[in-house]
Design a protein around this motif. Sequence first.
Motif, short mmCIF file in Angstrom:
data_model
loop_
_atom_site.label_atom_id
_atom_site.label_comp_id
_atom_site.label_asym_id
_atom_site.label_seq_id
_atom_site.Cartn_x
_atom_site.Cartn_y
_atom_site.Cartn_z
N ASN A 18 43.43 -83.35 -72.47
CA ASN A 18 43.37 -82.14 -73.02
C ASN A 18 42.70 -80.85 -72.42
OD1 ASN A 18 43.32 -80.43 -75.50
ND2 ASN A 18 43.86 -82.35 -76.82
N ARG A 19 43.67 -80.42 -72.63
CA ARG A 19 43.16 -78.90 -71.47
C ARG A 19 42.79 -77.79 -72.56
NH1 ARG A 19 47.02 -75.27 -67.42
NH2 ARG A 19 44.98 -74.14 -66.86
N ALA A 20 42.64 -77.97 -73.45
CA ALA A 20 42.59 -76.84 -74.93
C ALA A 20 40.82 -77.57 -75.14
CB ALA A 20 43.14 -76.68 -75.81
N SER A 21 41.02 -78.81 -75.12
CA SER A 21 39.52 -79.15 -76.34
C SER A 21 38.78 -80.92 -75.17
CB SER A 21 39.87 -80.37 -77.12
OG SER A 21 40.71 -81.88 -76.48
N ASP A 22 39.07 -80.89 -74.42
CA ASP A 22 38.54 -81.50 -73.22
C ASP A 22 37.30 -80.98 -72.27
OD1 ASP A 22 39.68 -84.18 -74.25
OD2 ASP A 22 40.42 -84.71 -72.73
N ALA A 23 36.54 -81.52 -72.01
CA ALA A 23 35.39 -81.10 -70.61
C ALA A 23 36.03 -82.03 -69.28
CB ALA A 23 34.03 -80.81 -70.95
N ILE A 24 36.32 -80.65 -68.75
CA ILE A 24 37.67 -81.15 -67.45
C ILE A 24 36.73 -80.62 -65.78
CG2 ILE A 24 39.78 -81.13 -66.32
CD1 ILE A 24 41.17 -81.15 -68.97
N ALA B 225 38.08 -84.34 -81.04
CA ALA B 225 37.77 -83.21 -81.48
C ALA B 225 35.52 -83.14 -81.87
CB ALA B 225 38.01 -82.12 -82.50
N GLN B 226 35.44 -83.87 -82.36
CA GLN B 226 33.49 -84.76 -82.57
C GLN B 226 33.08 -84.63 -81.28
OE1 GLN B 226 35.11 -87.75 -85.07
NE2 GLN B 226 34.73 -86.02 -86.92
N GLU B 227 33.58 -85.66 -80.03
CA GLU B 227 33.32 -85.83 -79.62
C GLU B 227 32.54 -84.24 -78.91
OE1 GLU B 227 35.81 -88.22 -76.70
OE2 GLU B 227 35.03 -90.06 -77.85
N LYS B 228 33.76 -83.87 -78.42
CA LYS B 228 33.32 -82.05 -77.80
C LYS B 228 32.24 -81.28 -78.59
CE LYS B 228 35.94 -78.04 -76.89
NZ LYS B 228 34.63 -76.80 -76.66
N GLN B 229 32.04 -81.31 -79.97
CA GLN B 229 31.12 -80.93 -80.70
C GLN B 229 29.84 -81.32 -79.99
OE1 GLN B 229 33.07 -81.21 -84.92
NE2 GLN B 229 31.75 -79.64 -85.08
N ILE B 230 29.30 -82.90 -80.55
CA ILE B 230 28.73 -83.04 -79.58
C ILE B 230 28.35 -82.83 -78.40
CG2 ILE B 230 27.11 -86.00 -79.55
CD1 ILE B 230 27.85 -85.12 -81.83
N ARG B 231 28.96 -82.77 -76.99
CA ARG B 231 29.51 -82.46 -76.05
C ARG B 231 28.59 -80.77 -75.50
NH1 ARG B 231 34.12 -85.27 -74.80
NH2 ARG B 231 34.51 -82.59 -74.66
N ASP B 232 28.74 -80.47 -77.12
CA ASP B 232 28.87 -78.53 -76.76
C ASP B 232 27.56 -78.39 -77.49
OD1 ASP B 232 31.23 -77.76 -75.79
OD2 ASP B 232 31.90 -77.88 -77.72
#
Length: 509
Positions: A33-39, A438-445
């Motif tokens: 997901n280009r918008a939300s994933d850490a790539i 989206a929640q995974e991204k919040q945790i990573r951030d």
Amino acid sequence: MVAKLPTGEQANIEDDLWDKSGGLCFLCEEPLNRASDAIEADHDVPESEGGPTTLENLNLAHESCNRAKRSAKSVPIRPYLKLVAYTKKYGGRLKYDGYTDHFGIEPKPVVATRDGDTIKFELPDGSFSASPILSEANSSGTFEYTFLSLPRSAIFNDDACQPRALRPEHAWSIYSDLQKNVLHEPPSCRMETYVLDQPVKLLMFDGQHKTVANWMMGRQVVTAKVYLNLSAANAIQLVNSIQAKIKKLPLSPFELAGKMSDELENKFHEYEEEVGSVEVSESGFLAWLGSDKARGKQALQSALVQSILSNPNLRIMNHIRQPGAPAPKVSITEQQLKGKVLEKLLHKDALSLKGEDAQAARDREADNIVSCLNQLTDEAFEPTDEATELTEQELERARRMTYQASLAYVSGMIRSLWKHVVMSGDIKAPMSEDLSEAQEKQIRDGIKNIVSHPCWTADFDRDDKMRKLKVALEKNQEVQQALEALGLDLAYLILGKEAPSFKAHWHAG
């Protein structure tokens, strides 16, 4: 990395890599997901092995997949990451037969014929295999068996004898070992019914993990011990006997029992026999112990910690000081990891969930804790990108973060962040929720925010609050108050530099 590219590839590298990816992670082959994933851009052939930084040698991957690849070093990790992604996609707990579609396997029966002391099998791929019949006799009877090289399509899961879900990390451990060692212990199958000249299923009741590890290797056959006249009851008795003598994953869905002392493990099996595997629970076991409840609770908590420590994917273990070995540049003791980190993250009270539901919750909790700690390790204790050593600034940050009180505070903040993200009112509940992307991204951030906070690198003489932090770390006293005064709090984990507490100190200073 962009600066290392050939001049003609630099300007449009992000779009060119995205087009090349087809929207899929190069390592696990799941969508990006280009918008939300850490790539991240991954070197197919690592720079350390002479791989160039060119469009041809770069591929897009999930950040977590790329970090796992680095930790695996020389072990080909794509089959494992694909297995993990498949497991997550289909609920997180699958038995062996849950993976047959992943490997493109359609199990089919075999047909056995017998000629004296030789048995001949017609296998699903149309081939034949003949082998001698061996036997063993004891007080329970005479049991016949043989050894066969079985194609993938000849093996069914033994649902009557195998209630455990497969653990991908356990398969990874065996898969890694297979890269250099032979596997001397074959999986075990039994004929569903001992009938000749008719289609019959070969049921695998032991060895699911090693079999999946072989399929991850790309092998098409596995050598198995095949029992001809072993009933389901006999198979269960056999596996329970093996598990009692060799510490493996127990057959019970309550896998934590295998991490307890022999005495308490035996007591658990007594409890399980009394109430049945479907009804077992942590709280039920402690109540059943009666006067031994306090000792049982301590054993349960120790087993929970040990279940995390024994996870082969836990990368912070690379930073544990080992007796007689040179200490890593960034290191902690195992006791610090247990007492200051895991005990802050784990839910140590007994769960009332029963059977498979209880184990599923503990499995998800363990996976989530390992995931959070791996990100913390990668961000705080490992070199960035393709670097081989930490910079002096990164070393100073790591030193401050590995003080006992720092570890405890950071671990508590990660748990608070998790419960905020999943909107749980019970801060003490297990971290066993399934997260959305989206929640995974919040945790990573949030974890990135912890590591990037300037308190870990700023000069201790910068101001009075930094001087107080220095004293707090050295004396191991009031560290939480010192860090909160510097704006390292839950609001900062969520909002980053826009958090009021952070802005009040760092923007003003």
